[in-house]
Write a protein that holds these residues in place. Sequence first.
Motif, PDB file in Angstrom:
ATOM      1  N   LYS A  14     -34.731  44.433  21.147  1.00 58.64           N
ATOM      2  CA  LYS A  14     -34.087  45.749  21.096  1.00 58.64           C
ATOM      3  C   LYS A  14     -33.477  46.042  22.459  1.00 58.64           C
ATOM      4  N   HIS A  15     -32.495  46.951  22.466  1.00 63.91           N
ATOM      5  CA  HIS A  15     -31.779  47.265  23.702  1.00 63.91           C
ATOM      6  C   HIS A  15     -31.702  48.780  23.878  1.00 63.91           C
ATOM      7  N   LYS A  16     -31.651  49.185  25.111  1.00 65.12           N
ATOM      8  CA  LYS A  16     -31.551  50.612  25.428  1.00 65.12           C
ATOM      9  C   LYS A  16     -30.709  50.742  26.688  1.00 65.12           C
ATOM     10  N   ALA A  17     -29.785  51.667  26.705  1.00 67.59           N
ATOM     11  CA  ALA A  17     -28.989  51.973  27.888  1.00 67.59           C
ATOM     12  C   ALA A  17     -29.048  53.478  28.116  1.00 67.59           C
ATOM     13  N   LYS A  42     -48.494  49.059  19.237  1.00 69.29           N
ATOM     14  CA  LYS A  42     -47.759  47.966  19.881  1.00 69.29           C
ATOM     15  C   LYS A  42     -47.461  48.312  21.329  1.00 69.29           C
ATOM     16  N   ARG A  43     -47.185  47.263  22.093  1.00 65.61           N
ATOM     17  CA  ARG A  43     -46.749  47.389  23.480  1.00 65.61           C
ATOM     18  C   ARG A  43     -45.224  47.253  23.529  1.00 65.61           C
ATOM     19  N   ILE A  44     -44.619  47.830  24.528  1.00 64.94           N
ATOM     20  CA  ILE A  44     -43.205  47.628  24.812  1.00 64.94           C
ATOM     21  C   ILE A  44     -43.154  46.609  25.944  1.00 64.94           C
ATOM     22  N   VAL A  45     -42.572  45.449  25.670  1.00 62.44           N
ATOM     23  CA  VAL A  45     -42.514  44.368  26.652  1.00 62.44           C
ATOM     24  C   VAL A  45     -41.070  44.231  27.127  1.00 62.44           C
ATOM     25  N   VAL A  46     -40.816  44.508  28.395  1.00 60.94           N
ATOM     26  CA  VAL A  46     -39.473  44.449  28.964  1.00 60.94           C
ATOM     27  C   VAL A  46     -39.160  43.001  29.308  1.00 60.94           C
ATOM     28  N   ILE A  47     -38.177  42.428  28.592  1.00 60.29           N
ATOM     29  CA  ILE A  47     -37.821  41.030  28.807  1.00 60.29           C
ATOM     30  C   ILE A  47     -36.528  40.871  29.611  1.00 60.29           C
ATOM     31  N   PRO A  95     -38.733  35.599  29.045  1.00 55.92           N
ATOM     32  CA  PRO A  95     -39.276  35.638  27.682  1.00 55.92           C
ATOM     33  C   PRO A  95     -40.739  36.074  27.633  1.00 55.92           C
ATOM     34  N   ASP A  96     -41.443  35.991  28.758  1.00 52.91           N
ATOM     35  CA  ASP A  96     -42.845  36.423  28.805  1.00 52.91           C
ATOM     36  C   ASP A  96     -42.975  37.863  29.292  1.00 52.91           C
ATOM     37  N   GLY A  97     -41.879  38.499  29.641  1.00 47.06           N
ATOM     38  CA  GLY A  97     -41.880  39.908  30.030  1.00 47.06           C
ATOM     39  C   GLY A  97     -42.002  40.118  31.525  1.00 47.06           C
ATOM     40  N   LEU A 127     -31.643  47.898  29.319  1.00 49.47           N
ATOM     41  CA  LEU A 127     -32.956  47.322  29.078  1.00 49.47           C
ATOM     42  C   LEU A 127     -32.959  46.496  27.802  1.00 49.47           C
ATOM     43  N   SER A 128     -33.631  45.346  27.833  1.00 49.96           N
ATOM     44  CA  SER A 128     -33.899  44.559  26.619  1.00 49.96           C
ATOM     45  C   SER A 128     -35.415  44.469  26.505  1.00 49.96           C
ATOM     46  N   TYR A 129     -35.932  44.683  25.291  1.00 47.29           N
ATOM     47  CA  TYR A 129     -37.387  44.665  25.132  1.00 47.29           C
ATOM     48  C   TYR A 129     -37.763  44.226  23.723  1.00 47.29           C
ATOM     49  N   ILE A 130     -39.024  43.839  23.585  1.00 41.18           N
ATOM     50  CA  ILE A 130     -39.586  43.549  22.284  1.00 41.18           C
ATOM     51  C   ILE A 130     -40.831  44.392  22.112  1.00 41.18           C
ATOM     52  N   GLU A 131     -41.238  44.561  20.872  1.00 42.15           N
ATOM     53  CA  GLU A 131     -42.483  45.267  20.572  1.00 42.15           C
ATOM     54  C   GLU A 131     -43.510  44.220  20.175  1.00 42.15           C
TER      55      GLU A 131
END
Length: 132
Positions: A14-17, A42-47, A95-97, A127-131
């Motif tokens: 996911k992305h956020k600006a 879930k955690r928000i992991v910033v990649i 990729p590991d955050g 920002l790019s992140y995964i849950e």
Amino acid sequence: MVETLSDIGSKEVKHKAVTNVLSIANGADTGLVELVPQVTVKRIVVIGFKFTGLSLTEILGGEQTTQVEFFSGSTVLTGKWQGTFDWIMDAGYNPDGHFQTEKNEALNYKITNTHSTPITCGLEVILSYIEK
């Protein structure tokens, strides 16, 4: 063996600006500003992320005047970074955050005015992140 995020397999990225510019009193801060809302269980992991500081005093020839830090809920995740309009902090892809929130906590940030007078300043974040 420890399982890393890159071992887990496909995840939706996911992305956020966000651009946020405000007037902040000297020595004050914005308080916590939500960047990504909490995700249930879930955690928000910033990649991947980039940010730059925005400061009217710098544009007019003044000094660097803002600091930025990121939080999991109200717990500090990063140290304070100097935000300056002519410099972009680009952490690239990991990729590991780079950092992650605790489960059920929002990803927040805070901008601090380190200048001796009130200023108009802010932050631009991509920002790019995964849950997870």
